[in-house]
Design a protein around this motif. Sequence first.
Motif, PDB file in Angstrom:
ATOM      1  N   LEU A 292       0.834  -1.207   0.000  1.00  0.00           N
ATOM      2  CA  LEU A 292       0.000   0.000   0.000  1.00  0.00           C
ATOM      3  C   LEU A 292       0.866   1.254   0.000  1.00  0.00           C
ATOM      4  O   LEU A 292       0.573   2.221  -0.726  1.00  0.00           O
ATOM      5  N   LYS A 294       3.850   1.729  -1.205  1.00  0.00           N
ATOM      6  CA  LYS A 294       4.423   1.940  -2.543  1.00  0.00           C
ATOM      7  C   LYS A 294       3.369   2.442  -3.524  1.00  0.00           C
ATOM      8  O   LYS A 294       3.647   3.299  -4.372  1.00  0.00           O
ATOM      9  N   ALA A 295       2.141   1.915  -3.413  1.00  0.00           N
ATOM     10  CA  ALA A 295       1.059   2.381  -4.281  1.00  0.00           C
ATOM     11  C   ALA A 295       0.748   3.848  -4.009  1.00  0.00           C
ATOM     12  O   ALA A 295       0.450   4.621  -4.948  1.00  0.00           O
ATOM     13  N   ASP A 298       3.167   6.068  -5.767  1.00  0.00           N
ATOM     14  CA  ASP A 298       2.792   6.226  -7.180  1.00  0.00           C
ATOM     15  C   ASP A 298       1.624   7.197  -7.321  1.00  0.00           C
ATOM     16  O   ASP A 298       1.593   8.008  -8.256  1.00  0.00           O
ATOM     17  N   TYR A 299       0.659   7.119  -6.401  1.00  0.00           N
ATOM     18  CA  TYR A 299      -0.506   8.010  -6.444  1.00  0.00           C
ATOM     19  C   TYR A 299      -0.061   9.468  -6.292  1.00  0.00           C
ATOM     20  O   TYR A 299      -0.546  10.357  -7.011  1.00  0.00           O
ATOM     21  N   CYS A 387     -10.574  -2.738  -2.826  1.00  0.00           N
ATOM     22  CA  CYS A 387      -9.460  -3.277  -3.608  1.00  0.00           C
ATOM     23  C   CYS A 387      -8.748  -4.283  -2.695  1.00  0.00           C
ATOM     24  O   CYS A 387      -8.307  -3.916  -1.606  1.00  0.00           O
ATOM     25  N   ASP A 409      -0.031  -6.600  -7.065  1.00  0.00           N
ATOM     26  CA  ASP A 409       1.171  -5.902  -6.605  1.00  0.00           C
ATOM     27  C   ASP A 409       0.866  -4.413  -6.452  1.00  0.00           C
ATOM     28  O   ASP A 409      -0.238  -3.946  -6.768  1.00  0.00           O
ATOM     29  N   SER A 410       1.845  -3.656  -5.969  1.00  0.00           N
ATOM     30  CA  SER A 410       1.638  -2.239  -5.685  1.00  0.00           C
ATOM     31  C   SER A 410       1.360  -1.428  -6.941  1.00  0.00           C
ATOM     32  O   SER A 410       0.579  -0.472  -6.915  1.00  0.00           O
ATOM     33  N   SER A 411       1.990  -1.800  -8.042  1.00  0.00           N
ATOM     34  CA  SER A 411       1.783  -1.079  -9.293  1.00  0.00           C
ATOM     35  C   SER A 411       0.332  -1.210  -9.768  1.00  0.00           C
ATOM     36  O   SER A 411      -0.290  -0.225 -10.193  1.00  0.00           O
ATOM     37  N   GLU A 412      -0.211  -2.440  -9.669  1.00  0.00           N
ATOM     38  CA  GLU A 412      -1.596  -2.651 -10.084  1.00  0.00           C
ATOM     39  C   GLU A 412      -2.554  -1.918  -9.148  1.00  0.00           C
ATOM     40  O   GLU A 412      -3.554  -1.340  -9.588  1.00  0.00           O
ATOM     41  N   LEU A 413      -2.267  -1.905  -7.847  1.00  0.00           N
ATOM     42  CA  LEU A 413      -3.105  -1.174  -6.902  1.00  0.00           C
ATOM     43  C   LEU A 413      -3.071   0.319  -7.201  1.00  0.00           C
ATOM     44  O   LEU A 413      -4.122   0.989  -7.176  1.00  0.00           O
ATOM     45  N   ALA A 414      -1.896   0.865  -7.492  1.00  0.00           N
ATOM     46  CA  ALA A 414      -1.792   2.293  -7.800  1.00  0.00           C
ATOM     47  C   ALA A 414      -2.633   2.649  -9.024  1.00  0.00           C
ATOM     48  O   ALA A 414      -3.323   3.675  -9.041  1.00  0.00           O
TER      49      ALA A 414
END
Length: 462
Positions: A292, A294-295, A298-299, A387, A409-414
């Motif tokens: 979370l 890491k996401a 990205d946000y 999510c 993963d964090s990228s997909e969550l972001a």
Amino acid sequence: AAAAVALLLLLPLLPLLLLWRRRRCAGGAGRVCVAVLGDVGRSPRMQYHALALARHGREVALLGYLQSRPHRDVLRSAHIRLVPVVELRGLRVGPKLFQYVVKVLVQSVQLLYTLLRIDQPSYILLQNPPGLPSIAVAWVAGVFWRSKLIIDWHNYGYTIMSLSHGRNHPLVQIAKWYEKLFGRLSDYNLCVTDAMKQDLWMNCNIKAVTLYDKPASYFKETPLDLRHHLYVKLARDYEPFRAGAEPVDSSAERSAFTERDGRDGRVVESRGRPALLISSTSWTEDEDFSVLLKALEDYERFIDEGAKLPALVCVITGKGPLKDYYNGLIQKLHFKHIQICTPWLEAEDYPLLLGSADLGVCLHKSSSGLDLPMKVVDMFGCCLPVCAIYFECLHELVKHNENGLIFRDSSELAGQLKMLFWEFPTLEGKLHSFRQNLRASKELRWDESWDQTVLPLLGHKE
């Protein structure tokens, strides 16, 4: 091994216990012991069991650690009596294996002593995990009382242990053998997913009935005036809930999300308010909150690059062993558009906050792949889209693109956060349609599901 030793030590005492039983038994009609070798206040499913039993006129002894305050409905019930078990702490003598064996032996004696001091129950309803040593001890107590033993399988204890020690560690293998062997001593078994039901039968020869976690009646969308009251209350202790500026009207009362008109008392959402994201956790190894964090990094970058996204307040609730570790990571983050707080909420405030949030995030990864996160159940009860991180049987609860999204993963969550919050708070898009789907679904609540599934096992009230 320690549990097996404890059982062997207890078995020779059974004749004496049975003689004692003849003298003090007064019949167990209508009484049930609901037992958890853990914190009762953080065991909502066992509290729900106790409340359901009390609703049907059973006298309930709710047994466990009393570190956190149970729900007020439990405290107010005339049919529920809390039976405290003192948690064993502080043993620091000798090797860790020795400490563990001594702890299990002491817990065995302590738990048996407590179970033998309550009024005779017709049933002992036991949470697993933790099942070591509670399954064996509850069985001995059941022999003494002539009570039927019901095990409610939330997960497997040995798979949780494997997160710290590895699946091939001797202790993990012993715990696995113990759980499968002593689990067969039960008269009835409940479990939380169909996947676990099949696994219990295939690998343990244990027949179980699936009782899905369902939200209690108090998990529902929070009306705007109650949201405002909650935000103002939380703002006293947590900066992210405080209004960024004083209201133009000095009689108005503001939070970061809402404003109450001082003249007519009407509550409205603040213009340009941040989105409220919530996650809850017990801060253990089966939830990696770095995903979370890491996401969220990205946000923050998406906003800096010009994306039409709102500021974000991220609330992570709960207590647990890794909370200080993750708080340390959070303090190293320097966000301009995101605020994070990690409160411990009162039992009555938690459902209100879920019912006030815009999105839930679940990072629970089942150690066995066979249980479902109750936090998502509660979120769905509040019509809160989610999510959730992927694991094997998650599809039994989260329907991707219907009531939420599943990420790996964090990228997909972001990317999901970016899509869901684009041009927030628009009444179009996925976030709104997920909430509408949750409102339209007519799933059973806990009481209805319990009456259909568990009540037939207990028969009529004796």
